[in-house]
Design a protein around this motif. Structure first.
Motif, PDB file in Angstrom:
ATOM      1  N   HIS A   7       3.640  -2.791 -24.676  1.00 33.75           N
ATOM      2  CA  HIS A   7       3.807  -3.894 -24.005  1.00 33.75           C
ATOM      3  C   HIS A   7       4.397  -4.054 -22.669  1.00 33.75           C
ATOM      4  O   HIS A   7       4.004  -4.488 -21.427  1.00 33.75           O
ATOM      5  N   TYR A   8       5.476  -3.085 -22.643  1.00 30.06           N
ATOM      6  CA  TYR A   8       5.877  -2.800 -21.166  1.00 30.06           C
ATOM      7  C   TYR A   8       5.162  -2.475 -20.265  1.00 30.06           C
ATOM      8  O   TYR A   8       5.159  -2.943 -19.187  1.00 30.06           O
ATOM      9  N   LYS A   9       4.207  -1.327 -20.548  1.00 30.93           N
ATOM     10  CA  LYS A   9       3.357  -0.932 -19.569  1.00 30.93           C
ATOM     11  C   LYS A   9       2.350  -1.868 -19.387  1.00 30.93           C
ATOM     12  O   LYS A   9       1.882  -1.984 -18.076  1.00 30.93           O
ATOM     13  N   LEU A  10       1.983  -2.737 -20.218  1.00 32.64           N
ATOM     14  CA  LEU A  10       0.997  -3.710 -20.107  1.00 32.64           C
ATOM     15  C   LEU A  10       1.536  -4.707 -19.062  1.00 32.64           C
ATOM     16  O   LEU A  10       0.652  -5.159 -18.074  1.00 32.64           O
ATOM     17  N   ILE A  11       2.771  -5.281 -19.268  1.00 31.59           N
ATOM     18  CA  ILE A  11       3.107  -6.280 -18.149  1.00 31.59           C
ATOM     19  C   ILE A  11       3.201  -5.552 -16.755  1.00 31.59           C
ATOM     20  O   ILE A  11       2.787  -6.155 -15.721  1.00 31.59           O
ATOM     21  N   VAL A  12       3.706  -4.277 -16.567  1.00 25.02           N
ATOM     22  CA  VAL A  12       3.757  -3.819 -15.287  1.00 25.02           C
ATOM     23  C   VAL A  12       2.355  -3.814 -14.677  1.00 25.02           C
ATOM     24  O   VAL A  12       2.216  -4.106 -13.559  1.00 25.02           O
ATOM     25  N   TYR A  13       1.433  -3.018 -15.534  1.00 19.51           N
ATOM     26  CA  TYR A  13       0.285  -2.933 -14.983  1.00 19.51           C
ATOM     27  C   TYR A  13      -0.293  -4.459 -14.481  1.00 19.51           C
ATOM     28  O   TYR A  13      -1.066  -4.451 -13.400  1.00 19.51           O
ATOM     29  N   SER A  14      -0.464  -5.509 -15.276  1.00 26.72           N
ATOM     30  CA  SER A  14      -0.887  -6.537 -15.103  1.00 26.72           C
ATOM     31  C   SER A  14      -0.015  -7.393 -13.602  1.00 26.72           C
ATOM     32  O   SER A  14      -0.732  -7.605 -12.835  1.00 26.72           O
ATOM     33  N   LEU A  15       1.213  -7.006 -13.613  1.00 27.75           N
ATOM     34  CA  LEU A  15       2.011  -7.479 -12.375  1.00 27.75           C
ATOM     35  C   LEU A  15       1.385  -6.750 -11.142  1.00 27.75           C
ATOM     36  O   LEU A  15       1.006  -7.254 -10.166  1.00 27.75           O
ATOM     37  N   SER A  16       1.060  -5.244 -11.367  1.00 27.79           N
ATOM     38  CA  SER A  16       0.625  -4.577 -10.292  1.00 27.79           C
ATOM     39  C   SER A  16      -0.918  -5.158  -9.877  1.00 27.79           C
ATOM     40  O   SER A  16      -0.965  -5.006  -8.584  1.00 27.79           O
ATOM     41  N   GLY A  17      -1.292  -5.252 -10.789  1.00 31.40           N
ATOM     42  CA  GLY A  17      -2.808  -5.706 -10.363  1.00 31.40           C
ATOM     43  C   GLY A  17      -2.899  -7.085  -9.763  1.00 31.40           C
ATOM     44  O   GLY A  17      -3.751  -7.358  -8.755  1.00 31.40           O
ATOM     45  N   MET A  18      -2.007  -7.759 -10.034  1.00 31.32           N
ATOM     46  CA  MET A  18      -1.823  -9.358  -9.442  1.00 31.32           C
ATOM     47  C   MET A  18      -1.515  -9.002  -8.141  1.00 31.32           C
ATOM     48  O   MET A  18      -1.953  -9.594  -6.939  1.00 31.32           O
ATOM     49  N   LEU A  19      -0.675  -8.046  -7.710  1.00 31.93           N
ATOM     50  CA  LEU A  19       0.033  -7.889  -6.481  1.00 31.93           C
ATOM     51  C   LEU A  19      -1.131  -7.486  -5.398  1.00 31.93           C
ATOM     52  O   LEU A  19      -1.272  -7.660  -4.353  1.00 31.93           O
ATOM     53  N   ALA A  20      -1.901  -6.372  -6.256  1.00 32.36           N
ATOM     54  CA  ALA A  20      -3.209  -5.867  -5.527  1.00 32.36           C
ATOM     55  C   ALA A  20      -3.975  -6.794  -4.993  1.00 32.36           C
ATOM     56  O   ALA A  20      -4.559  -6.993  -3.840  1.00 32.36           O
ATOM     57  N   GLY A  21      -4.270  -7.803  -6.107  1.00 25.31           N
ATOM     58  CA  GLY A  21      -5.300  -8.937  -5.735  1.00 25.31           C
ATOM     59  C   GLY A  21      -4.660  -9.741  -4.760  1.00 25.31           C
ATOM     60  O   GLY A  21      -5.626 -10.272  -3.697  1.00 25.31           O
ATOM     61  N   PHE A  22      -3.398 -10.025  -4.483  1.00 22.74           N
ATOM     62  CA  PHE A  22      -2.786 -10.810  -3.344  1.00 22.74           C
ATOM     63  C   PHE A  22      -2.967 -10.000  -2.163  1.00 22.74           C
ATOM     64  O   PHE A  22      -3.536 -10.685  -1.094  1.00 22.74           O
ATOM     65  N   ALA A  23      -2.846  -8.714  -2.192  1.00 24.35           N
ATOM     66  CA  ALA A  23      -2.911  -8.011  -0.770  1.00 24.35           C
ATOM     67  C   ALA A  23      -4.571  -8.022  -0.567  1.00 24.35           C
ATOM     68  O   ALA A  23      -4.799  -8.264   0.539  1.00 24.35           O
ATOM     69  N   GLY A  24      -5.351  -7.866  -1.422  1.00 23.23           N
ATOM     70  CA  GLY A  24      -6.730  -8.009  -1.188  1.00 23.23           C
ATOM     71  C   GLY A  24      -7.134  -9.319  -0.590  1.00 23.23           C
ATOM     72  O   GLY A  24      -7.795  -9.522   0.484  1.00 23.23           O
ATOM     73  N   ALA A  25      -6.302 -10.365  -0.961  1.00 21.62           N
ATOM     74  CA  ALA A  25      -6.757 -11.841  -0.590  1.00 21.62           C
ATOM     75  C   ALA A  25      -6.397 -11.795   0.800  1.00 21.62           C
ATOM     76  O   ALA A  25      -6.944 -12.159   1.587  1.00 21.62           O
ATOM     77  N   LEU A  26      -5.280 -11.316   1.240  1.00 20.24           N
ATOM     78  CA  LEU A  26      -4.733 -11.322   2.503  1.00 20.24           C
ATOM     79  C   LEU A  26      -5.792 -10.514   3.437  1.00 20.24           C
ATOM     80  O   LEU A  26      -6.104 -10.900   4.470  1.00 20.24           O
ATOM     81  N   TYR A  27      -6.254  -9.478   3.146  1.00 17.00           N
ATOM     82  CA  TYR A  27      -7.068  -8.430   3.613  1.00 17.00           C
ATOM     83  C   TYR A  27      -8.483  -9.197   4.044  1.00 17.00           C
ATOM     84  O   TYR A  27      -9.007  -9.206   5.173  1.00 17.00           O
ATOM     85  N   ALA A  28      -8.782  -9.962   3.151  1.00 18.82           N
ATOM     86  CA  ALA A  28      -9.997 -10.983   3.409  1.00 18.82           C
ATOM     87  C   ALA A  28      -9.867 -11.722   4.680  1.00 18.82           C
ATOM     88  O   ALA A  28     -10.746 -11.970   5.240  1.00 18.82           O
ATOM     89  N   TYR A  29      -8.836 -12.459   4.545  1.00 19.60           N
ATOM     90  CA  TYR A  29      -8.359 -13.264   5.630  1.00 19.60           C
ATOM     91  C   TYR A  29      -8.119 -12.535   6.926  1.00 19.60           C
ATOM     92  O   TYR A  29      -8.683 -12.819   8.142  1.00 19.60           O
ATOM     93  N   PHE A  30      -7.695 -11.251   6.628  1.00 19.76           N
ATOM     94  CA  PHE A  30      -7.494 -10.440   7.940  1.00 19.76           C
ATOM     95  C   PHE A  30      -8.692  -9.976   8.739  1.00 19.76           C
ATOM     96  O   PHE A  30      -9.075 -10.282   9.761  1.00 19.76           O
ATOM     97  N   ASN A  31      -9.730  -9.402   7.811  1.00 17.36           N
ATOM     98  CA  ASN A  31     -10.797  -9.145   8.399  1.00 17.36           C
ATOM     99  C   ASN A  31     -12.014 -10.028   8.322  1.00 17.36           C
ATOM    100  O   ASN A  31     -13.047  -9.666   9.293  1.00 17.36           O
TER     101      ASN A  31
END
Lengths: 333, 406, 289
Positions: free
Chosen positions: A202-226
């Motif tokens: 459970h703990y690992k899963l929470i961190v992994y999902s959170l990390s995926g979310m943050l990566a998606g957030f960065a990706g969204a910014l990158y889409a705006y950037f380029n």
């Protein structure tokens, strides 16, 4: 101890806010890109450094976030909705894949994440009528937070800076929360934590999902950037680069991966514009970091500097098309 | 990992410092704006020097360098500098390199890219920044159609022009039932789509389409399938190392000489036929260039090229040579490097290419090309291309996308 | 589909699988025994095919070139293990960075030495014939590759199960500490195993060159394929690598026939399915990392 924890961030904030004053247009753009990468690499650093999950498919979440902005953005041009959607969808995909994958560990986890990333890559690559396939697609959504479209470089820069600082702060808070401490406990001694009654998965899963979310957030910014997305954003090579950035910057800290991102992106764009031999130089730097990293990265920098100097002068001072054909042969070895 | 934590701090500081130093250095260098007499003309070349497109990029670079060298590295009385950048065939890297060239190096105009994804990615920023791009390779059709830009002019060839010209000859002289094969990505689809339309119009029939992935590592499956399908002929579109392996394995599977192999101009170019060797013998197709073309410009070009590089030029060399030539002609004619002046001249620019007398089509910003029928023949231990005649004269890409055939 | 055609497709898949087996076998044992994720393993393929190409150009003949090339690649492996990898045993992330760096260096070195123009290694003339198999033609060379792969598999199986070296390796994969406790010179064992792994990858480069081609970039493609095989088969066993390679070879080849639109992801789908059912691969002996 407390002062130590905060000294670095404060200095960073000061530097980040002042940077546009000394940088050129290009410098501002490059730094914006570095900051977005830094958010992404921090998200990978989180699962590697704090949960011991080494992934070689993390770019999938970054690319997914970018594609959400590109695809949804053609129907609905609302920055808040798009960015939140990117983060949430990436988070959900991370959660579902994590549910299946987290029981694998070590090399198996590395490979299963790689495979998953390549599958997502294949999907975006194959859906040519929707995504443009290998050619990629332009992002039509404009960046607008409610007070006019942000088009200036400096405006975008400050937006990304804030995004970076907020991400960093939230991660910091997460790590010092009881939840975060539990996760770190797992990294240090998995069997002990199990014995204490923690549900590791459970703990690992929470961190992994959170990390995926943050990566998606960065990706969204990158889409705006380029303003352009392509399947390369999901490819495992990009995941591999992110992994390198984490390791170069230092595992087990939050700032480390961010610095690694800056170091990697800037160095690579530098070296590659001076010489075609950039893959070799980057390779030597990585090897040197592993072998001599303990003696300080500065030593490596000196080595590199000496290597680069003569080349730089040659390329800058002679016109690129010399009269007697010296230095102008195509680099064929 | 324990040691790492201990040393983490000093490492972070040093690398931060280093990163900042690099950043500031980069920001401060190369800030000279260029204008006026005698000032160098700066050209930014965005090509793919790493990855599978490296040979194409090196060839284009060699062609450009030859042209500028022949002209004293000058356009008019202004010296020329070319800054080559590696986009790794990745649009995101290309955009970074673009900003570096345009914002930091302040180049006057751009040449490039190899990959269609890159040309699409650059297209919108180019519109915004109003900087001229001479396309030296990327063949995506849409850059002449919906994505056409006032600032983008192609001196290479479009996918449509690569797939179309050989079809009629093949249908009328080789066979009616074709097996087509191309990588499963947009350039593959566009080229085969064009071939299909022209082939069916000439009375032919496509009996099967095969779509291996780009960079497919073994063509055995498809070659076995071809043996089973028994078409009159095979028409592939493949590039570089993919094309070489396909041709060699075609022979290994006993198909050479049994089922005629045709193909796009990639299969009639030394880049592929030299390493493929005798296996490439007998391939027939249409091409815009071979070293055997009989015109004065080409004779001089082949001689100069062979002298400088010691080998027969391929058509990418010509694309590079013509990119440089078009830039020089346009700057001379416009008398400036300003985009608004250049675009007026580029719209219908005409020049002597090793490919023949060529002109830009103002409607599509794409060259009107003469396409030749050619055949690979084995001569003195080497494959050479022999011209069989004209495939199509004055071939223009249509002004709008043709209706899809199915 | 006619049986004979299906048979051809299976032969194609086997030939491809055997080439992958040669690369993956070394990777798997290095993985299992030394716990090293060697991301530079594809460089041995590159080294094998490019060195052989140059030697063939010098009129050395295919077979001599093959042997010389394998020896050189094995030597390269020894140097790599002795001077670089040895320093990062047990440090996984440092291994990733180091071997990633090495793969960059080797790939660029190949570009530097041999240039970027595409090259091709021809099939040895003695095997450059196609055989008529019930109406369809099949290259003799591929049959030869299948034969070599099978012989190697038998040889490696024999070594693993019937010889002292095999016993040492098996013991080492299960418990590395035990080796030193038994008074075995672990350094020598590691170096020789690494050299064998490199040599096998070099061999696959030479034999695979005429089929899969030679260009910078194939190293990373092959690395991914062989990593897939290694985890599908399970770390540290020849058997796993062999079965995994045949599985991947067949799935990839037959997938092109039956599911042409899935060619890009086919292998990964299989891998995920296997790992979901057996998290340690088909023949894995439990997780190490």
């Amino acid at each position: 101890m407390r002062a130590n924890i905060w000294r670095t961030p404060t200095l960073f904030i000061a530097i980040l806010l002042l940077l546009p004053l000394i940088l050129t247009n290009y410098g501002v753009k490059l730094t914006s890109e570095v900051l977005i990468m830094a958010i992404f690499v921090m998200s990978l650093g989180l699962i590697i450094g704090f949960a011991g999950l080494v992934s070689l498919g993390h770019a999938a979440f970054f690319g997914l976030g970018a594609y959400v902005v590109a695809l949804l953005g053609t129907h609905l041009d609302n920055t808040y909705v798009l960015i939140i959607a990117a983060a949430v969808i990436s988070g959900i995909v991370a959660f579902v894949s994590g549910l299946l994958f987290i029981r694998s560990s070590g090399a198996y986890f590395l490979m299963i994440t790689l495979a998953f990333g390549q599958m997502l890559f294949a999907i975006f690559y194959k859906m040519e009528s929707v995504t443009g396939g290998a050619d990629g697609m332009a992002v039509s959504a404009s960046l607008n937070l409610g007070f006019g479209a942000i088009e200036s470089r400096v405006g975008f820069y400050y937006l990304v800076t804030i995004a970076f600082l907020v991400s960093y702060y939230l991660l910091r808070v997460f790590i010092s929360s009881p939840l975060g401490k539990g996760v770190r406990g797992i990294k240090e001694n998995e069997s002990r934590m199990t014995a204490l009654g923690y549900n590791i998965r459970h703990y690992k899963l929470i961190v992994y999902s959170l990390s995926g979310m943050l990566a998606g957030f960065a990706g969204a910014l990158y889409a705006y950037f380029n303003q352009y997305v392509s399947p390369d954003l999901l490819h495992w090579m990009f995941s591999g680069q992110a992994l390198i950035m984490v390791i170069v910057g230092g595992v087990g800290t939050l700032v480390g991966p961010a610095i690694g991102a800056g170091f990697f992106v800037i160095l690579q764009s530098y070296i590659s514009s001076y010489t075609d031999r950039w893959p070799m130089i980057m390779g030597v730097i990585f090897v040197a970091i592993v072998l001599y990293g303990r003696g300080g990265i500065l030593q490596i920098a000196m080595l590199l500097w000496n290597k680069l100097r003569p080349k730089r002068h040659k390329e800058e001072e002679t016109p690129i098309l010399p009269k007697e054909g010296n230095g102008f042969e195509s680099v064929k070895g | 990992m324990v040691g790492k934590k201990r040393l983490g701090k000093s490492r972070i500081w040093i690398s931060t410092l280093l990163t900042l130093v690099l950043l500031v250095l980069g920001a401060c260098s190369n800030q000279t704006a260029s204008s006026g007499e005698g000032e160098p003309i700066k050209i930014g070349a965005i090509l793919s020097f790493s990855g599978n497109f490296a040979p194409l990029s090196e060839s284009i670079k060699a062609g450009m360098e030859l042209y500028f060298e022949q002209n004293g590295n000058k356009i008019g009385n202004r010296p020329v500098t070319v800054k080559y950048e590696d986009d790794e065939a990745n649009p995101q890297v290309a955009l970074r390199k673009y900003r570096q060239l345009v914002d930091s190096e302040k180049v006057d105009l751009l040449v490039g890219p190899i990959s269609s994804s890159v040309v699409y990615a650059l297209r919108d920023v180019i519109e915004k920044d109003k900087i001229v791009l001479i396309v030296a390779n990327a063949a995506a059709n849409d850059i002449s159609w919906d994505k056409k830009s006032d600032y983008i002019y192609r001196v290479s060839i479009s996918n449509w022009q690569d797939g179309t010209p050989g079809a009629a000859y093949i249908a009328n002289n080789i066979g009616k039932k074709a097996y087509v094969l191309a990588p499963d990505y947009p350039a593959g689809h566009e080229t085969i789509e064009a071939f299909k339309a022209a082939f069916v119009a000439a009375g032919g029939e496509i009996v099967k389409e095969a779509w291996p992935k780009l960079g497919n590592n073994d063509y055995a499956t498809y070659l076995t399938d071809i043996q089973q399908t028994k078409p009159d002929l095979v028409f592939p579109f493949l590039a570089g190392t993919d094309a070489i392996r396909f041709v060699q394995q075609y022979e290994q599977f006993g198909l050479k000489g049994k089922i005629p192999l045709t193909g796009t101009q990639e299969f009639l170019d030394p880049l592929v036929t030299d390493p493929a060797g005798q296996a490439a013998e007998g391939i027939i197709g249409a091409t815009m260039y071979t070293a055997a073309l009989d015109n004065a410009t080409n004779k001089a070009f082949v001689e100069a090229f062979t002298k400088k590089y010691g080998k027969t030029p391929n058509y990418f060399n010509v694309q590079g040579y013509d990119s440089a030539q078009v830039i020089a002609k346009a700057v001379e004619k416009a008398g400036s490097v300003k985009s608004e002046d250049l675009t007026k001249v580029l719209k219908d620019i005409a020049f002597s290419s090793p490919r023949g007398e060529l002109a830009m089509d103002p409607m599509t910003h794409n060259l009107t090309l003469d396409m030749y029928l050619a055949k690979n023949v084995w001569k003195d231990g080497k494959i050479v291309q022999e011209i069989m005649g004209d495939a199509m004269k004055g071939l223009k890409i249509p002004e709008t996308p043709p209706a899809k055939s199915k | 589909m006619a049986t004979s055609i299906l048979f051809m497709h299976i032969l194609n898949g086997l030939a491809y699988g055997m080439l992958l087996f040669m690369i993956a076998a070394g990777l798997s044992i290095i993985f299992g025994l030394m716990n090293i994720v060697n991301l530079a393993h594809g460089a041995f393929y590159l080294g094998g095919v490019y060195i052989a190409y140059s030697l063939v150009q010098q009129n050395l003949g295919f077979w001599l070139a093959m042997i010389a090339s394998i020896v050189l690649v094995a030597g390269l492996g020894v140097l790599m293990e002795r001077f670089l990898l040895e320093r990062v045993y047990g440090k996984e992330l440092e291994q990733v960075l180091l071997t990633f760096g090495l793969s960059f260096i080797f790939a660029d070195l190949v570009k530097w030495i041999w240039g970027t123009s595409p090259l091709a290694l021809p099939v040895p003339s003695s095997l450059d014939v196609s055989l008529d198999m019930g109406g369809t033609m099949f290259p003799a060379y591929r049959l030869f590759v299948i034969l070599v792969g099978c012989l190697l598999a038998v040889l490696l199986w024999y070594m693993e199960n019937k010889t002292r070296i095999g016993a040492i390796i098996r013991a080492g994969v299960d418990d590395r500490q035990m080796l030193s406790a038994l008074g075995i010179n672990i350094k020598v064992v590691f170096t020789s195993i690494f050299a064998v792994g490199a040599a096998l990858a070099g061999l696959s480069g030479v034999l695979g060159g005429p089929i899969m081609g030679m260009y910078v970039g194939i190293d990373s493609e092959i690395l991914v394929s062989s990593l897939v095989i290694v985890v599908v088969g399970g770390l540290g066993t020849w058997k796993g690598a062999f079965i995994g390679a045949i599985l991947v070879g067949l799935v990839d080849t037959l997938g092109r026939v039956w599911f042409p639109s899935l060619t890009m992801a086919m292998v990964f789908v299989i891998m995920i399915i296997v790992l979901l059912i057996k998290p340690n691969g088909l023949f894995g002996r439990g997780a190490h990392a």
